[in-house]
Design a protein around this motif. Structure first.
Motif, PDB file in Angstrom:
ATOM      1  N   ILE F 114       0.681  -1.255   0.042  1.00 27.53           N
ATOM      2  CA  ILE F 114      -0.126  -0.120  -0.211  1.00 27.53           C
ATOM      3  C   ILE F 114       0.742   1.259  -0.134  1.00 27.53           C
ATOM      4  N   THR F 120      -1.110   6.325  -1.728  1.00 26.82           N
ATOM      5  CA  THR F 120      -1.446   5.869  -0.268  1.00 26.82           C
ATOM      6  C   THR F 120      -0.251   5.548   0.465  1.00 26.82           C
ATOM      7  N   TRP F 134      -4.092   9.241   2.320  1.00 27.44           N
ATOM      8  CA  TRP F 134      -4.485   8.983   0.944  1.00 27.44           C
ATOM      9  C   TRP F 134      -4.449  10.334   0.063  1.00 27.44           C
ATOM     10  N   ALA F 145     -13.164   3.024   0.493  1.00 26.60           N
ATOM     11  CA  ALA F 145     -11.888   3.085   0.743  1.00 26.60           C
ATOM     12  C   ALA F 145     -11.121   1.812   0.424  1.00 26.60           C
ATOM     13  N   SER F 148     -11.110   0.239  -3.180  1.00 29.77           N
ATOM     14  CA  SER F 148     -10.308   0.877  -4.185  1.00 29.77           C
ATOM     15  C   SER F 148      -8.731   0.629  -3.566  1.00 29.77           C
ATOM     16  N   ILE F 149      -8.410   0.431  -2.362  1.00 31.51           N
ATOM     17  CA  ILE F 149      -6.958   0.515  -1.926  1.00 31.51           C
ATOM     18  C   ILE F 149      -6.263  -1.081  -1.685  1.00 31.51           C
TER      19      ILE F 149
END
Lengths: 83, 244, 112, 86, 132, 162
Positions: F114, F120, F134, F145, F148-149
């Motif tokens: 990440i 991020t 972010w 979140a 998408s992360i």
């Protein structure tokens, strides 16, 4: 050619960092700057064809002695009214 | 203020001395006699590819012994000065992040391996006992950093330290009888130049120096790291206080 | 032989541009967290490409360069994380353009 | 030719070093300096690698490896000091 | 441009800067930092004295051996290593000096900790008992 | 047992990379050193205990670096765009996401991934919650979140580390 440029720029950075180390008000800044002097010194040793010394300086000068400084700073901060 | 002026004058004088030295300094073109001797004969006499190691361990081995002793004395004096005493009040230590704990658990064996590589190959590549020892001590510091409550077994450190010291001196004395003199590395056959098993006793001596320096530096650093009681934190590891 | 050195040199120049980008990032970004973001990503890829370029030029050096790349890939994000965590703990302010700080909300909820 | 290209790369890395050093000297906070210190060490690793290329000595890379590991340690200890977790 | 004299100059300047800190700073830890800057300066000078322009590190690995062979072919005689490497002796000395420097720094810092425990102060002017 | 084998293989691999030579003395010395180090650490730090070694996991171990490198390159172009544009287009936020990974090393790899991917940075990890800074927050609620992360990496890491 590029070696000479590297040497001069690194030397200038080391000098300004040494001045920061000596004159900065904040002790953390000061210690970090001293560590940075060691770090640049070890690249300079490499330019001077001394890899053994460069490795020692990297391991001891910029590694262990920074660590000792921070341990001491921590001890001092905890044991007193020091700001 | 008067002190600063005095200091300034002193520095001016020092700078003048340096300037004179710098102006009269002639850059050498050739190696001087000692260095030329080492460069010519170092490879065949000692058999070490790294001439700096050859000088540190063999030609000037006695100095190295003295240096290791100085480090030992420093560590002893430190332990005298920084006696662990009971903390007056409990202070909170913020527990390390879980990620850092995992990362150091993964990383520390690799750091130790790197340290071992550096002092085992001291006669071939840059590095040697001092650097390897410093790297191993740094690995230990990483362990202490992630888990400030971990106790390092000082007995293990002391044993490794004194054992490697005794063997080092013992091998040095063996050199008197079996080869040319104290700390002569030609006790073992020279081997093929440039491979791991070369330079006679030198790699072994450097390994011993590495262990000794590593344990001494570790002892020195753990003196600065004080043991304290946490009043919070979510570390599951905090209660185990065994040795490394 | 020569062509490998040229390709390697070009890869290294690209890597050094990323290093420069990371350095610019820590100068331009408005607060500590955004600086860490820019600093970590750009310097990681930059060093990776830089070392890879040297590896292309001198294939015999690849093992050692691989060690270096692996160490950097592993340690760089961890140190960024530790730094960001410390910064948040001692209350380094986020920039005024920040839209939400769930971590502070979470910590305040835990304290009450 | 190879040397010239790598010299350019070294020059750009040097500019990056000076840029990051600007943040290091300027601060303002301790955290900003540590971030800059981290970036500086990584750029120096690249510089060491390119110096070893220009000198054509693979053994210089050992220094870079040691350096990479210990710079990580330095950043960790400052962060732990700042958050009072030492 | 000779690296040897440049290194000498850099080392001298570092020593001066460190001495300035050593003499004028009041904070004990800052004094130790000044000492370590002086230390670094001295080491750079010593390595600089051993440096010879255009030569390489005194480690006789395969790469250097190839270079001696190449130089030997050009000269038509067997080249010797002594014409290719820098002086290894100062490097060996600096190696030990750095380690001892760490020991001294640690010792100085231990004194600082001890003094601070007694007086709760890092300012050198509060330790004037022995001043005469 | 699995931890022993995996750590020995990894450490020995590092030894070989460092030595870059396959001579017999080097192999023997490496084996001795690796054995001693594993002996010293394996009992206290069984970090590789949870790793899975099935064929699918091995395949994913090979695929994962590709996915990751692609994300890293993307991240850099993203950073370049933000740093070089004069208006500095950022919209930062610290958001919370949840992970389904349980093994420490899996979570470490997730957090590292990440941190190195576009925009991020892992700030804190508490239980199953990761707090992420972010740079261009498009969703500040947990589910959006997380989607998408985290998901992109998790599906690989779940197979490898569990």
């Amino acid at each position: 050619m590029i070696n000479s440029i590297l040497f001069v720029v690194l030397a200038l950075l080391a000098l300004s960092s040494a001045i920061t180390a000596v004159l900065a008000k904040n002790l953390v800044t000061s210690i970090l700057a001293a560590g940075f002097v060691s770090l640049l010194a070890s690249v300079i040793y490499l330019l001077l064809s001394a890899p053994d010394v460069a490795m020692t300086e990297a391991a001891i000068g910029s590694g262990l002695s920074t660590i000792i400084f921070f341990y001491v700073l921590n001890k001092v901060r905890r044991s007193g009214r020091h700001d | 203020m008067i002190k600063k002026i005095f200091a300034f004058l002193l520095l001016i004088a020092l700078a003048g001395v340096f300037l004179v030295v710098l102006q009269n300094y002639e850059t050498p073109e050739e190696l001087n006699l000692t260095a030329a001797y080492y460069a010519e004969h170092g490879a065949e006499e000692v058999g070490a590819a790294n001439l700096v190691s050859a000088i540190v361990v063999t030609y000037r081995g006695l100095d190295t012994l003295g240096e290791v002793t100085i480090l030992f004395l420093t560590a002893s004096i430190l332990s005298f000065f920084l006696k662990q005493r009971e903390e007056r009040g409990k202070r909170s230590v913020r527990a390390s992040s879980e990620l850092l704990r995992t990362a150091s658990a993964v990383l520390v064996p690799f750091i130790f391996l790197l340290g071992a590589y550096v002092f085992i190959n001291g006669h071939l590549s840059p590095g040697g006992g001092f650097q390897g020892g410093a790297i191993i001590a740094s690995g230990l510091v990483l362990l202490l950093l992630t888990d400030p409550l971990r106790k390092v077994s000082s007995r293990l450190l002391a044993r490794v330290e004194s054992a490697s010291g005794f063997i080092y001196v013992g091998l040095g004395i063996a050199g008197i009888f079996l080869a040319g003199g104290f700390l002569d590395s030609r006790v073992l056959p020279a081997g093929t130049f440039g491979t791991l098993l070369s330079a006679g006793l030198l790699p072994i001596l450097y390994i011993l120096i590495g262990l000794k320096v590593g344990t001494e530096l570790s002892g020195l650093l753990t003196r600065f790291q004080e043991v304290q009681v946490p009043d919070g934190g979510d570390s599951p590891d905090l209660k185990k206080g065994e040795n490394v | 032989m020569q062509i490998a050195h040229i390709i390697g040199g070009i890869v290294s120049i690209v890597g050094s541009l990323f290093l420069l980008l990371g350095a610019l990032g820590i100068v331009r970004m408005p607060d500590a967290y955004n600086r860490i973001q820019a600093g970590t990503k750009a310097t990681t890829l930059g060093t990776l490409l830089f070392l890879a370029g040297i590896g292309i030029a001198e294939p015999g050096w690849l093992p050692k360069l691989a060690v270096l790349i692996l160490f950097i890939l592993f340690t760089n994000p961890v140190s960024s994380h530790v730094l960001a965590r410390a910064a948040h703990h001692i209350g380094i302010a986020l920039t005024s353009r920040t839209v939400a700080d769930k971590l502070r909300e979470h910590e305040e909820a835990a304290r009450d | 030719m190879g040397n010239a290209l790598f010299s350019i790369a070294a020059g750009i890395a040097l500019i990056a070093l000076v840029t990051a050093a600007y943040r290091f000297f300027r601060g303002p906070g301790a955290v900003d300096r540590v971030i800059a210190y981290d970036v500086l060490t990584i750029i120096s690793i690249s510089l060491i690698a390119v110096i070893s290329y220009l000198a054509r000595r693979v053994i210089y890379l050992d220094v870079a490896i040691v350096y990479g590991l210990l710079s990580f340690l330095g950043v960790i200890i400052v962060a732990k000091y700042l958050e009072r977790g030492l | 441009m000779n690296f040897g004299s440049l290194a000498l100059g850099l080392g001298f300047l570092l020593i001066l800067i460190g001495f300035w800190g050593l003499l004028t700073q009041k904070n004990l830890i800052k004094i130790v930092i000044g000492f370590s800057v002086v230390d670094t300066g001295v080491h750079i000078i010593m390595v600089g004295i051993g440096y010879l322009q255009g030569r390489t590190a005194p480690i006789l690995d395969a790469a250097l051996m190839q270079r001696t062979a190449a130089a030997g072919n050009q000269a038509g005689a067997s080249a010797d290593v002594g014409s290719l490497i820098v002086d290894p002796v100062p490097q060996a000395l600096v190696l030990t000096a750095i380690v001892i420097g760490l020991g001294i720094t640690a010792l100085l810092l231990a004194y600082v900790v001890r003094l601070h425990e007694q007086r709760q102060s890092l300012d050198i002017s509060s330790y004037e008992d022995l001043k005469w | 047992m699995k931890n022993w084998v995996v750590s020995m293989i990894l450490l020995f691999g590092l030894w070989l990379l460092l030595s870059a030579d396959l001579a017999v003395p080097i192999l023997i010395a490496g084996f001795i050193v690796v054995f001693l180090i594993v002996l010293l650490f394996s009992v206290r730090n069984p970090v590789f205990r949870d790793i899975k070694l099935g064929p699918k996991a091995l395949a994913y171990i090979i695929i994962y670096p590709v996915v990751f490198l692609k994300a890293l390159v993307m991240a850099n172009f993203d950073v370049a765009r933000r740093v070089l544009s004069p208006s500095l287009p950022i919209r930062p936020a610290i958001v919370e996401v949840r992970t389904i990974l349980h093994s420490p090393i899996g979570r470490l790899m997730l957090a590292n991934s990440i941190t190195l991917t576009p925009g991020t940075l892992t700030v804190e990890i508490q239980g199953d919650s990761l707090f992420i800074h972010w740079i261009d927050a498009s969703a500040t609620d947990i589910n959006g979140a997380t989607e998408s992360i985290v998901r992109g990496f998790e599906k690989y890491l779940e197979v490898i580390y569990g």
